[in-house]
Design a protein around this motif. Structure first.
Motif, short mmCIF file in Angstrom:
data_model
loop_
_atom_site.label_atom_id
_atom_site.label_comp_id
_atom_site.label_asym_id
_atom_site.label_seq_id
_atom_site.Cartn_x
_atom_site.Cartn_y
_atom_site.Cartn_z
N ASP A 242 -12.86 6.25 2.48
CA ASP A 242 -12.24 6.02 1.17
C ASP A 242 -13.06 6.65 0.05
O ASP A 242 -12.52 7.32 -0.83
N ARG A 277 -3.38 -7.03 0.24
CA ARG A 277 -3.89 -6.71 1.57
C ARG A 277 -5.39 -6.46 1.52
O ARG A 277 -5.90 -5.89 0.55
N THR A 278 -6.09 -6.88 2.57
CA THR A 278 -7.54 -6.72 2.61
C THR A 278 -7.99 -6.21 3.97
O THR A 278 -7.27 -6.31 4.96
N THR A 279 -9.22 -5.69 3.99
CA THR A 279 -9.87 -5.25 5.22
C THR A 279 -11.29 -5.79 5.22
O THR A 279 -11.99 -5.71 4.20
N ASP A 289 -6.92 -3.78 -0.94
CA ASP A 289 -6.18 -2.52 -0.95
C ASP A 289 -5.91 -2.11 -2.40
O ASP A 289 -5.27 -2.86 -3.14
N GLU A 291 -3.78 -0.20 -3.64
CA GLU A 291 -2.34 -0.15 -3.93
C GLU A 291 -1.83 -1.51 -4.40
O GLU A 291 -0.83 -1.57 -5.12
N ASP A 292 -2.48 -2.57 -4.00
CA ASP A 292 -2.09 -3.91 -4.41
C ASP A 292 -2.86 -4.39 -5.64
O ASP A 292 -2.66 -5.51 -6.11
#
Length: 312
Positions: A242, A277-279, A289, A291-292
């Protein structure tokens, strides 16, 4: 008790007054920060604030000890104005940071003497500091991509200046599911870490704190204290990540914001409930994320930083 501000350098670079998040809809972004981060809006509560010289709309929001300025260009967007120019090129993106400086004239003249281009409010170059100038921007080209507003005045109604501040901070850590303890650091992605650190330490008198390699982010980094904030300057070691993709696309530029939290599981669960959303980057770090999050990379961690000046 009001916030106790740590300062760096001969000219008193102090409180990080805000980090700007560029968008196209200030009320929508304000609502996101209120509902997801437990943000407290203290400027533009009912409608965005208008500033003619910058042709923009904005709000100010506190999230723990970090102030976010949500900003959008006026419509139709004027790409000749600094805000419109940024939005036209980058869209929804983290934009800049800002600092309160005790001796703005002295700092400005120091930077000018070192060949740093100083941008005036609304655009144009400052050749020599005028005592009436209340803020300016060193050129990001000369600061390895970081756009930084340096300011002589306080932000009106800043909650950190109130006697209730120490109580307010407890609400984010103990009264909100994200369990935010404080801002950990702002990350600046760069192509040449050593040259960037040299510029920050020698031109603007940032203080080295720690350095290392982040295996998961595939980056080499150094953390410096600039005013009342930690800045992580990070160089990707690989393009396939990223941070690597961000630097390849945008060059030297502000990348992300990391909060220190008390309970990572609680933060992860809350963000999922809010549709973010997460990682799990690693057991001690969570990435949301972008995008969110209206284009902003946010990270949450329980990790400690070597030689952290804010750890008691």
């Amino acid at each position: 008790m009001r916030k106790q501000v740590q300062k760096t350098g001969d000219f008193g670079i102090g409180l990080m007054i805000h980090s700007v998040h560029m968008t196209d809809d200030v009320p929508a972004l304000n609502k996101f920060y209120e509902e997801v981060f437990g943000g407290l809006v203290f400027m533009g509560v009912d409608e965005p604030n208008w500033l003619e010289v910058e042709d923009r709309w904005a709000g100010l929001i506190m999230i723990s000890d970090l102030c976010i300025e949500t900003m959008a260009p006026n419509v139709p967007v004027d790409p000749a104005k600094p805000v419109g120019k940024f939005y036209t090129k980058y869209g929804k993106h983290l934009h800049s940071v800002g600092y309160k400086v005790d001796d703005l004239v002295g700092l400005g003249n120091r930077l000018i003497e070192q060949g740093v281009y100083i941008g005036a409010p609304g655009g144009g170059k400052i050749q020599e500091m005028d005592p009436s100038t209340v803020y300016f921007y060193p050129s990001p080209r000369d600061m390895f991509g970081l756009m930084a507003e340096l300011c002589a005045i306080d932000m009106p109604d800043d909650p950190r200046d109130l006697a209730t501040w120490s109580s307010q901070m407890k609400m984010w850590e103990h009264g909100h599911p994200l369990t935010i303890k404080r801002l950990a650091y702002i990350t600046l992605g760069v192509k040449d870490l050593d040259a960037a650190v040299d510029t920050y330490v020698n031109k603007i008198q940032a203080v080295p704190v720690s350095k290392g390699v982040d295996d998961e982010a595939r980056a080499r980094y150094e953390i410096v204290q600039l005013g009342d904030c930690l800045l992580q300057i990070a160089q990707p070691l690989e393009a396939d990540g990223d941070l690597g993709r961000h630097v390849a696309r945008w060059g030297n530029m502000i990348y992300g914001i990391t909060f220190k939290v008390a309970d990572l599981d609680s933060a992860e669960s809350w963000l999922a409930r809010k549709g973010v959303r997460t990682t799990r980057v690693r057991p001690t770090m969570l990435a949301a994320d972008p995008e969110d999050c209206f284009g902003a990379p946010y990270f949450f961690t329980t990790e400690s930083i070597d030689n952290d000046p804010y750890e008691s």
